[in-house]
Design a protein around this motif. Structure first.
Motif, PDB file in Angstrom:
ATOM      1  N   LYS A   1       0.827  -1.209   0.000  1.00 52.42           N
ATOM      2  CA  LYS A   1       0.000   0.000   0.000  1.00 52.42           C
ATOM      3  C   LYS A   1       0.866   1.266   0.000  1.00 52.42           C
ATOM      4  N   ILE A   2       1.943   1.257   0.765  1.00 52.00           N
ATOM      5  CA  ILE A   2       2.850   2.411   0.779  1.00 52.00           C
ATOM      6  C   ILE A   2       3.514   2.576  -0.590  1.00 52.00           C
TER       7      ILE A   2
ATOM      8  N   ILE B   1      -3.770   5.158   3.725  1.00 55.56           N
ATOM      9  CA  ILE B   1      -3.202   3.820   3.526  1.00 55.56           C
ATOM     10  C   ILE B   1      -4.319   2.810   3.266  1.00 55.56           C
TER      11      ILE B   1
END
Length: 114
Positions: free
Chosen positions: A7-8, A51
């Motif tokens: 996700k990052i 996020i």
């Protein structure tokens, strides 16, 4: 559930940045992963809700990565693939009936991207 790393990474890519271990550090102390440090210039550390917004895209990316990894293990070596192409050319089978094409198609069909 998509990994925090995935996700990052998607967040960074959306903001024209790439993963850099010297600028982001993830940690898990047993209560789930979190961003321990963040030092990207011109890009704020994403909030938990930001996020979370990458969950679906993260799941898709991880599924695709798994499919592509599985394909890599099932494809023949480059030497074997080139040998198949050589024989297909000699046999006049540089089409969908050739051994190279049928091998590649079988691997792709068995490991569909969805």
């Amino acid at each position: 559930m998509a990994d925090l790393y995935t996700k990052i990474k998607l967040y960074l890519e959306e903001n024209s940045k790439t993963w850099d271990d010297t600028k982001v550090n993830l940690q898990d102390d047993g209560n789930g992963p979190y961003i321990k440090s963040w030092t990207y210039d011109g890009l704020s550390k994403p909030s938990d809700s930001k996020i979370a917004s990458y969950e679906t895209a993260g799941n898709t990316a991880e599924t695709l990565s798994g499919v592509l990894s599985k394909r890599k293990t099932e494809y023949l070596s480059w030497n074997e693939q080139l040998d198949k192409l050589y024989h297909d050319i000699n046999d006049g089978k540089l089409d969908k009936t050739g051994s190279w094409y049928t091998h590649i198609k079988a691997v792709k069909d068995a490991n569909s991207k969805g």
